[in-house]
Design a protein around this motif. Sequence first.
Motif, PDB file in Angstrom:
ATOM      1  N   ALA A  70       3.682   4.264   1.131  1.00 24.52           N
ATOM      2  CA  ALA A  70       2.655   4.933   1.926  1.00 24.52           C
ATOM      3  C   ALA A  70       2.501   4.206   3.256  1.00 24.52           C
ATOM      4  N   SER A  71       1.725   4.807   4.138  1.00 19.82           N
ATOM      5  CA  SER A  71       1.350   4.176   5.400  1.00 19.82           C
ATOM      6  C   SER A  71      -0.169   4.173   5.484  1.00 19.82           C
ATOM      7  N   PHE A  72      -0.705   3.185   6.174  1.00 18.44           N
ATOM      8  CA  PHE A  72      -2.163   3.078   6.253  1.00 18.44           C
ATOM      9  C   PHE A  72      -2.594   2.870   7.690  1.00 18.44           C
TER      10      PHE A  72
ATOM     11  N   SER B 177      -0.380   2.607  12.665  1.00 16.49           N
ATOM     12  CA  SER B 177      -0.111   2.917  11.258  1.00 16.49           C
ATOM     13  C   SER B 177       1.037   2.057  10.752  1.00 16.49           C
TER      14      SER B 177
ATOM     15  N   PHE C 126       1.207   1.424  -1.795  1.00 13.42           N
ATOM     16  CA  PHE C 126      -0.175   1.687  -2.191  1.00 13.42           C
ATOM     17  C   PHE C 126      -0.252   1.648  -3.711  1.00 13.42           C
TER      18      PHE C 126
ATOM     19  N   PHE D 231      -3.545  -1.647  -0.507  1.00 15.34           N
ATOM     20  CA  PHE D 231      -2.380  -1.342   0.304  1.00 15.34           C
ATOM     21  C   PHE D 231      -1.706  -2.657   0.657  1.00 15.34           C
TER      22      PHE D 231
ATOM     23  N   CYS E 102     -13.736   8.998  -1.262  1.00 13.74           N
ATOM     24  CA  CYS E 102     -12.336   9.434  -1.226  1.00 13.74           C
ATOM     25  C   CYS E 102     -12.315  10.895  -0.772  1.00 13.74           C
TER      26      CYS E 102
ATOM     27  N   GLY F 194      -2.677  13.137   3.789  1.00 12.98           N
ATOM     28  CA  GLY F 194      -3.076  11.839   3.264  1.00 12.98           C
ATOM     29  C   GLY F 194      -4.461  11.847   2.652  1.00 12.98           C
TER      30      GLY F 194
ATOM     31  N   LEU G 253      -4.896   6.873   4.423  1.00 11.56           N
ATOM     32  CA  LEU G 253      -3.647   6.564   3.746  1.00 11.56           C
ATOM     33  C   LEU G 253      -2.741   7.787   3.848  1.00 11.56           C
TER      34      LEU G 253
ATOM     35  N   CYS H 159       0.465   9.615   2.587  1.00 11.53           N
ATOM     36  CA  CYS H 159       1.241   9.486   1.357  1.00 11.53           C
ATOM     37  C   CYS H 159       1.753  10.843   0.894  1.00 11.53           C
TER      38      CYS H 159
END
Length: 292
Positions: A190-192, A202, A207, A216, A233, A239, A251, A253
């Motif tokens: 994933a990227s955050f 990012s 994750f 993360f 959430c 994401g 996040l 994903c």
Amino acid sequence: MFRNRNPQRELDRKLNLFRESFILLIADGRYPPERQQRLYQAAQQAGLDWQLARRYVVGEAKAFFEDSIRRVIADGRITPDEIKDLLSLQRRLGLELDNAPLLERVFAMAEQKIHAMILERAAYLSNKKIVEGLKQNISEFSLPRERTDRLYALLDEQHAMAKLMVGELPILQPSVTLYKKEICHLDIPASFLPDGAPAKASASGKFLVTSERVMFLGLENPFAATWPEMKHCKMHAHGVMLRYKATGGVLFCPNPQYVATLIIGASHVYNRARMPAPSNKRLPDLSNGVDL
């Protein structure tokens, strides 16, 4: 000396008589199998080819079939028996290869009805018996394969989400070392992007959702939050927005719906004291967000 009748004229006469008989038989809006059988026997006695005779009245047959479909559509409720009857009528009329746009409308209405029913009962779909019952209902509608497959896929997806929501969490072998007795439920690339950071900030990484933490792991922007520290959430198109401690971020994903639902389901398990399980039939609207 007798002259032979013109063969084409004789055939036309027989076909016209066949058309008159067909129109008479469908005059009351019905064409059950026994009437078709009577018409078939009459054609045989007259020496008419059955397929040729049916093609001769294809215009009347199509009009009759469309009227039959309109009667089914009129009340806005589509039942499995109505679809089966229409498909049987289509075969008797020799219209199996006809495009029948109105019949596609019936299929669309039925698919929409079942789709809504699945979503309406989504929170109950952790129960395998309920899922199997709905699969049986879907098959009873005799929809075209692609429509049936879409409904089965939706049902399987909602079944998976409902299991997560009631705390039936997957257990995975993590790709990193966790605490002793810590259980891994999710481990994905994933990227955050933290709150307030520019899009170029990012960072890529892993994750994880475990029995202890949501975290993360990356060279940049890493975070770890225990379950009591998780606050909110919310699912986005690409994401999941997370609120934890006094901050948060997005996040990015694959399958955000699954990830968001798993986080919420895990929160039901690990923050049970402050977050009771949902009691309504529908699953939460993840696009509006859920407090953890």
